[in-house]
Design a protein around this motif. Structure first.
Motif, PDB file in Angstrom:
ATOM      1  N   LYS A  72       0.764  -1.126  -0.119  1.00 44.04           N
ATOM      2  CA  LYS A  72       0.036   0.149  -0.023  1.00 44.04           C
ATOM      3  C   LYS A  72       0.941   1.154   0.081  1.00 44.04           C
ATOM      4  O   LYS A  72       0.884   2.030   0.995  1.00 44.04           O
ATOM      5  N   PRO A  73       1.877   1.304  -1.132  1.00 41.51           N
ATOM      6  CA  PRO A  73       2.592   2.373  -0.990  1.00 41.51           C
ATOM      7  C   PRO A  73       2.237   3.911  -1.252  1.00 41.51           C
ATOM      8  O   PRO A  73       1.045   3.976  -1.600  1.00 41.51           O
ATOM      9  N   ASP A  74       2.818   4.890  -0.834  1.00 42.98           N
ATOM     10  CA  ASP A  74       2.592   6.251  -0.998  1.00 42.98           C
ATOM     11  C   ASP A  74       3.366   6.699  -2.213  1.00 42.98           C
ATOM     12  O   ASP A  74       3.060   7.674  -2.786  1.00 42.98           O
ATOM     13  N   LEU A  75       4.493   6.098  -2.750  1.00 45.61           N
ATOM     14  CA  LEU A  75       5.110   6.634  -3.829  1.00 45.61           C
ATOM     15  C   LEU A  75       5.667   5.080  -4.541  1.00 45.61           C
ATOM     16  O   LEU A  75       6.038   4.368  -3.578  1.00 45.61           O
ATOM     17  N   VAL A  76       5.629   5.424  -5.550  1.00 47.25           N
ATOM     18  CA  VAL A  76       6.222   4.125  -6.570  1.00 47.25           C
ATOM     19  C   VAL A  76       6.956   4.614  -7.848  1.00 47.25           C
ATOM     20  O   VAL A  76       6.689   5.344  -8.482  1.00 47.25           O
ATOM     21  N   THR A  77       8.275   4.276  -7.841  1.00 40.96           N
ATOM     22  CA  THR A  77       8.891   4.656  -8.946  1.00 40.96           C
ATOM     23  C   THR A  77       9.101   3.337  -9.583  1.00 40.96           C
ATOM     24  O   THR A  77       9.344   2.305  -9.232  1.00 40.96           O
ATOM     25  N   ILE A  78       9.064   3.264 -11.051  1.00 43.69           N
ATOM     26  CA  ILE A  78       9.430   2.239 -12.052  1.00 43.69           C
ATOM     27  C   ILE A  78      10.631   2.529 -12.667  1.00 43.69           C
ATOM     28  O   ILE A  78      10.432   3.289 -13.757  1.00 43.69           O
ATOM     29  N   LYS A  79      11.527   1.543 -12.816  1.00 42.52           N
ATOM     30  CA  LYS A  79      12.900   1.822 -13.753  1.00 42.52           C
ATOM     31  C   LYS A  79      13.319   0.509 -14.286  1.00 42.52           C
ATOM     32  O   LYS A  79      13.709  -0.409 -13.567  1.00 42.52           O
ATOM     33  N   PHE A  80      12.711   0.242 -15.541  1.00 44.55           N
ATOM     34  CA  PHE A  80      13.122  -1.023 -16.145  1.00 44.55           C
ATOM     35  C   PHE A  80      13.571  -0.469 -17.559  1.00 44.55           C
ATOM     36  O   PHE A  80      13.743   0.434 -18.011  1.00 44.55           O
ATOM     37  N   GLY A  81      14.169  -1.543 -18.157  1.00 44.72           N
ATOM     38  CA  GLY A  81      14.578  -0.975 -19.634  1.00 44.72           C
ATOM     39  C   GLY A  81      16.010  -1.691 -19.993  1.00 44.72           C
ATOM     40  O   GLY A  81      16.372  -2.093 -21.305  1.00 44.72           O
ATOM     41  N   LEU A  82      17.150  -1.832 -19.224  1.00 45.38           N
ATOM     42  CA  LEU A  82      18.270  -2.283 -19.398  1.00 45.38           C
ATOM     43  C   LEU A  82      18.183  -3.950 -20.005  1.00 45.38           C
ATOM     44  O   LEU A  82      19.073  -4.145 -21.018  1.00 45.38           O
ATOM     45  N   ASN A  83      17.431  -4.591 -19.400  1.00 43.24           N
ATOM     46  CA  ASN A  83      17.413  -6.103 -19.836  1.00 43.24           C
ATOM     47  C   ASN A  83      16.189  -6.003 -20.882  1.00 43.24           C
ATOM     48  O   ASN A  83      16.352  -6.829 -21.876  1.00 43.24           O
ATOM     49  N   ASP A  84      15.327  -5.360 -20.827  1.00 44.26           N
ATOM     50  CA  ASP A  84      14.137  -5.213 -21.811  1.00 44.26           C
ATOM     51  C   ASP A  84      14.673  -5.168 -23.200  1.00 44.26           C
ATOM     52  O   ASP A  84      14.217  -5.596 -24.352  1.00 44.26           O
ATOM     53  N   ASP A 117      22.916  -1.388 -32.793  1.00 42.14           N
ATOM     54  CA  ASP A 117      21.698  -1.600 -33.349  1.00 42.14           C
ATOM     55  C   ASP A 117      20.898  -0.597 -32.626  1.00 42.14           C
ATOM     56  O   ASP A 117      19.596  -0.378 -33.135  1.00 42.14           O
ATOM     57  N   GLY A 118      21.361   0.374 -31.610  1.00 39.45           N
ATOM     58  CA  GLY A 118      20.275   1.321 -31.033  1.00 39.45           C
ATOM     59  C   GLY A 118      19.196   1.001 -30.392  1.00 39.45           C
ATOM     60  O   GLY A 118      18.175   1.585 -30.270  1.00 39.45           O
ATOM     61  N   HIS A 119      19.368  -0.436 -29.749  1.00 39.89           N
ATOM     62  CA  HIS A 119      18.119  -0.779 -29.232  1.00 39.89           C
ATOM     63  C   HIS A 119      17.867  -0.195 -27.969  1.00 39.89           C
ATOM     64  O   HIS A 119      16.425   0.126 -27.605  1.00 39.89           O
ATOM     65  N   LEU A 120      18.556   0.146 -26.975  1.00 33.36           N
ATOM     66  CA  LEU A 120      18.602   0.814 -25.777  1.00 33.36           C
ATOM     67  C   LEU A 120      17.898   2.064 -26.020  1.00 33.36           C
ATOM     68  O   LEU A 120      16.844   2.662 -25.307  1.00 33.36           O
ATOM     69  N   LEU A 121      18.335   2.853 -26.834  1.00 34.15           N
ATOM     70  CA  LEU A 121      17.649   4.191 -27.035  1.00 34.15           C
ATOM     71  C   LEU A 121      16.447   4.045 -27.627  1.00 34.15           C
ATOM     72  O   LEU A 121      15.621   4.941 -27.248  1.00 34.15           O
ATOM     73  N   ARG A 122      16.136   3.075 -28.513  1.00 39.61           N
ATOM     74  CA  ARG A 122      14.632   2.922 -29.004  1.00 39.61           C
ATOM     75  C   ARG A 122      13.905   2.664 -27.790  1.00 39.61           C
ATOM     76  O   ARG A 122      12.622   3.263 -27.663  1.00 39.61           O
ATOM     77  N   TYR A 123      14.104   2.117 -26.619  1.00 42.85           N
ATOM     78  CA  TYR A 123      13.166   1.837 -25.568  1.00 42.85           C
ATOM     79  C   TYR A 123      13.262   3.126 -24.670  1.00 42.85           C
ATOM     80  O   TYR A 123      12.038   3.155 -24.256  1.00 42.85           O
ATOM     81  N   VAL A 124      14.171   3.735 -24.482  1.00 44.01           N
ATOM     82  CA  VAL A 124      14.025   5.118 -24.111  1.00 44.01           C
ATOM     83  C   VAL A 124      13.247   5.964 -24.655  1.00 44.01           C
ATOM     84  O   VAL A 124      12.132   6.531 -23.982  1.00 44.01           O
ATOM     85  N   GLU A 125      13.239   6.133 -25.704  1.00 41.87           N
ATOM     86  CA  GLU A 125      12.385   7.021 -26.602  1.00 41.87           C
ATOM     87  C   GLU A 125      10.838   6.278 -26.469  1.00 41.87           C
ATOM     88  O   GLU A 125       9.976   7.120 -26.421  1.00 41.87           O
ATOM     89  N   ALA A 126      10.543   5.143 -26.585  1.00 39.83           N
ATOM     90  CA  ALA A 126       9.393   4.608 -26.300  1.00 39.83           C
ATOM     91  C   ALA A 126       8.614   5.017 -24.919  1.00 39.83           C
ATOM     92  O   ALA A 126       7.518   5.385 -24.884  1.00 39.83           O
TER      93      ALA A 126
END
Length: 241
Positions: free
Chosen positions: A92-104, A167-176
């Motif tokens: 039952k949090p009051d703040l949630v941060t979501i940080k994914f992408g490196l493995n994705d 191949d620019g994959h990480l930046l592609r996920y960042v931009e998305a």
């Protein structure tokens, strides 16, 4: 501007009433959130969410902020679905941060839609099942070439990570993720942009990766905690209680 009123009100409530429930912050993510640094090293204190807790304590010395580390090394937004209930919602949090992408990002172009879809579903779940404020974080940069900071045990990964960059994959996920946050009006701390700025200023980003591959060093976690504080308390003087 998103004001994170729920989070700040809960901190003040606890400061005013010691018997009130402590404010709770859940940091959801992968190895960076987990605290993985060098090969085989887990950092429990000098990690961005714990450093943020210390900064909040200076603003609210009579309050309590409990930080839940829900980072899992090697995890992706999609794979994390199975743990949303027990790693986020149940607190039952009051703040949630979501940080994914490196493995994705290793999923290539085909993985972008599932990545954003999972984050979108997690945002909807948090909004429907809790009263938490939400903040999305883009991933940091990863290695672009071979470098002397990579341990012998990890050198076998060099070709895959080098290709991922080429191949620019990480930046592609960042931009998305940037586009999704803008379209849905969600607050976003652009961590990747912090690395872009660093690189533009002439810094070799590999010197800021604790394992030479994909884990920011301890000083960067300090910088990230400072950036988080600036976002969460954007319109509040540092001396405010």
């Amino acid at each position: 501007m998103y004001d994170f009123k729920r989070f700040r009100d809960r901190l003040q409530e606890k400061a005013d009433n010691p018997a009130a429930r402590p404010a709770i912050y859940v940091a959801m993510g992968d190895s960076v959130t987990h605290g993985i640094m060098e090969d085989g090293v887990v950092e429990h204190e000098r990690i961005y969410h714990q450093l943020l807790r210390k900064r909040v304590a200076k603003r609210f010395p009579n309050s309590i902020l409990n930080v839940i580390n829900s980072g899992v090394s090697g995890d992706t937004a999609v794979r994390s679905r199975e743990r949303w209930a027990h790693d986020v919602i149940c607190y039952k949090p009051d703040l949630v941060t979501i940080k994914f992408g490196l493995n994705d990002a290793h999923g290539g172009p085909a993985g972008v839609e599932p990545y954003i879809g999972a984050i979108r579903d997690l945002v909807r779940l948090v909004r429907s099942e809790t009263e938490a404020d939400l903040l999305l974080l883009t991933p940091s940069m990863m290695m672009k070439r071979d470098n002397p900071f990579i341990s012998e045990g990890h050198r076998r990964h060099i070709p895959a990570f080098t290709k991922l960059y080429e191949d620019g994959h990480l930046l592609r996920y960042v931009e998305a993720l940037r586009a999704y946050a803008a379209e849905d009006g969600l607050p976003l701390l652009d961590v990747y942009a912090m690395w872009e700025k660093m690189e533009a200023e002439g810094v070799d980003i590999h010197t800021r990766l604790s394992n030479g591959i994909n884990h920011p060093d301890r000083p960067f976690h300090e910088e990230l905690a400072e950036a988080l504080e600036a976002v969460l308390f954007a319109d509040v003087p540092a001396s405010s209680r």
